[in-house]
Design a protein around this motif. Sequence first.
Motif, PDB file in Angstrom:
ATOM      1  N   THR A  91       0.832  -1.212   0.000  1.00  0.00           N
ATOM      2  CA  THR A  91       0.000   0.000   0.000  1.00  0.00           C
ATOM      3  C   THR A  91       0.861   1.253   0.000  1.00  0.00           C
ATOM      4  O   THR A  91       0.603   2.208  -0.729  1.00  0.00           O
ATOM      5  CB  THR A  91      -0.923   0.008   1.239  1.00  0.00           C
ATOM      6  OG1 THR A  91      -1.731  -1.164   1.237  1.00  0.00           O
ATOM      7  CG2 THR A  91      -1.826   1.237   1.223  1.00  0.00           C
ATOM      8  N   VAL A  92       1.918   1.257   0.817  1.00  0.00           N
ATOM      9  CA  VAL A  92       2.830   2.397   0.860  1.00  0.00           C
ATOM     10  C   VAL A  92       3.482   2.612  -0.497  1.00  0.00           C
ATOM     11  O   VAL A  92       3.573   3.739  -1.006  1.00  0.00           O
ATOM     12  CB  VAL A  92       3.915   2.175   1.940  1.00  0.00           C
ATOM     13  CG1 VAL A  92       4.986   3.261   1.845  1.00  0.00           C
ATOM     14  CG2 VAL A  92       3.294   2.193   3.323  1.00  0.00           C
ATOM     15  N   ALA A  93       3.936   1.519  -1.114  1.00  0.00           N
ATOM     16  CA  ALA A  93       4.594   1.614  -2.420  1.00  0.00           C
ATOM     17  C   ALA A  93       3.650   2.190  -3.466  1.00  0.00           C
ATOM     18  O   ALA A  93       4.035   3.030  -4.287  1.00  0.00           O
ATOM     19  CB  ALA A  93       5.094   0.241  -2.857  1.00  0.00           C
ATOM     20  N   GLY A  94       2.392   1.738  -3.459  1.00  0.00           N
ATOM     21  CA  GLY A  94       1.422   2.255  -4.417  1.00  0.00           C
ATOM     22  C   GLY A  94       1.168   3.730  -4.234  1.00  0.00           C
ATOM     23  O   GLY A  94       1.065   4.494  -5.212  1.00  0.00           O
ATOM     24  N   CYS A  95       1.097   4.167  -2.984  1.00  0.00           N
ATOM     25  CA  CYS A  95       0.875   5.587  -2.679  1.00  0.00           C
ATOM     26  C   CYS A  95       2.059   6.426  -3.148  1.00  0.00           C
ATOM     27  O   CYS A  95       1.886   7.478  -3.781  1.00  0.00           O
ATOM     28  CB  CYS A  95       0.653   5.747  -1.186  1.00  0.00           C
ATOM     29  SG  CYS A  95       0.262   7.436  -0.669  1.00  0.00           S
ATOM     30  N   LEU A  96       3.272   5.963  -2.866  1.00  0.00           N
ATOM     31  CA  LEU A  96       4.468   6.697  -3.271  1.00  0.00           C
ATOM     32  C   LEU A  96       4.582   6.786  -4.787  1.00  0.00           C
ATOM     33  O   LEU A  96       4.930   7.837  -5.340  1.00  0.00           O
ATOM     34  CB  LEU A  96       5.714   6.020  -2.696  1.00  0.00           C
ATOM     35  CG  LEU A  96       5.931   6.166  -1.187  1.00  0.00           C
ATOM     36  CD1 LEU A  96       7.047   5.236  -0.719  1.00  0.00           C
ATOM     37  CD2 LEU A  96       6.255   7.601  -0.823  1.00  0.00           C
ATOM     38  N   THR A  97       4.280   5.693  -5.469  1.00  0.00           N
ATOM     39  CA  THR A  97       4.366   5.688  -6.935  1.00  0.00           C
ATOM     40  C   THR A  97       3.358   6.652  -7.538  1.00  0.00           C
ATOM     41  O   THR A  97       3.677   7.416  -8.463  1.00  0.00           O
ATOM     42  CB  THR A  97       4.127   4.273  -7.486  1.00  0.00           C
ATOM     43  OG1 THR A  97       5.114   3.384  -6.944  1.00  0.00           O
ATOM     44  CG2 THR A  97       4.223   4.254  -8.997  1.00  0.00           C
ATOM     45  N   ALA A  98       2.125   6.641  -7.018  1.00  0.00           N
ATOM     46  CA  ALA A  98       1.098   7.550  -7.535  1.00  0.00           C
ATOM     47  C   ALA A  98       1.486   9.008  -7.334  1.00  0.00           C
ATOM     48  O   ALA A  98       1.292   9.848  -8.220  1.00  0.00           O
ATOM     49  CB  ALA A  98      -0.246   7.262  -6.853  1.00  0.00           C
ATOM     50  N   CYS A  99       2.077   9.311  -6.180  1.00  0.00           N
ATOM     51  CA  CYS A  99       2.518  10.683  -5.923  1.00  0.00           C
ATOM     52  C   CYS A  99       3.670  11.069  -6.851  1.00  0.00           C
ATOM     53  O   CYS A  99       3.750  12.200  -7.328  1.00  0.00           O
ATOM     54  CB  CYS A  99       2.945  10.841  -4.468  1.00  0.00           C
ATOM     55  SG  CYS A  99       1.584  10.730  -3.280  1.00  0.00           S
ATOM     56  N   GLY A 100       4.572  10.115  -7.116  1.00  0.00           N
ATOM     57  CA  GLY A 100       5.669  10.382  -8.041  1.00  0.00           C
ATOM     58  C   GLY A 100       5.164  10.650  -9.448  1.00  0.00           C
ATOM     59  O   GLY A 100       5.652  11.544 -10.143  1.00  0.00           O
ATOM     60  N   VAL A 101       4.165   9.879  -9.881  1.00  0.00           N
ATOM     61  CA  VAL A 101       3.577  10.078 -11.207  1.00  0.00           C
ATOM     62  C   VAL A 101       2.891  11.440 -11.285  1.00  0.00           C
ATOM     63  O   VAL A 101       2.962  12.137 -12.305  1.00  0.00           O
ATOM     64  CB  VAL A 101       2.576   8.945 -11.516  1.00  0.00           C
ATOM     65  CG1 VAL A 101       1.773   9.250 -12.771  1.00  0.00           C
ATOM     66  CG2 VAL A 101       3.322   7.621 -11.689  1.00  0.00           C
TER      67      VAL A 101
END
Length: 246
Positions: A143-153
Amino acid sequence: MGFSPEQFQAIIDKLNTGLTTITTHTNEMGPRVESAVNHWYVPDVVARGCIWIVNKIVEGVTWIINKLVDLLQGAVAPVTMFYDALQWQGEEVRGKASGAASSTQKFNLTSLRYWEGEGATAYTNAIFPQSAASAQVASSSSTVAGCLTACGVAGLAFYTAVGVFIAQLIPVLAASAVAAASVVALPAAGAAAAAEATLGPAVIGGAVLAVLSVLGAEGTTMAQLAGEGTDKSAFPNGGHWPVGTV
């Protein structure tokens, strides 16, 4: 839109180069217009009008430059988020947690191949709760990884939009800098530059709103993550890691 650190770095490099070019063109306009109107045959009213046009352009573009410089200070964040997401989703966190979840399941304990009886049963009952705890860590890390990736995008999309605006502004400012040396050409070129510069707040504001919409959605994910963090179902020892001893 996926996230590519190389693509993002190329965008940031173009933004920095573009800012330098915009600053150069802007700084050229004042001296050129003063040189153009500083002649006996240029009426005072025309001279004042030309200088006013250039001052307004410089004022608007300077505002844009200052905002872009502020925004670029956070340019490292999307790249950091991407690499952090790799750590959370990869072997460093999720891989180890999921591996621990698998290896501590009752029927995966290798000790049971050689050990049986009351001691083996007590050992198994003490160890296997760590499987559920590890699985919850693996789930939360995803979940953390998905959140970080979405913010990076979202950051990539934001800086891309800003880069497009800079690319459009540069040739208009270049033409205005040249036109500043001509009393005849300046009004038309100045109007075009002023119109383009006026779009700056709208473009930046629109890009910010786009980022905020993504971050708003990520707020839901963060709430989910907070819920997982307070879920003690896999941590029966008062919210602590299972003891793992007989």
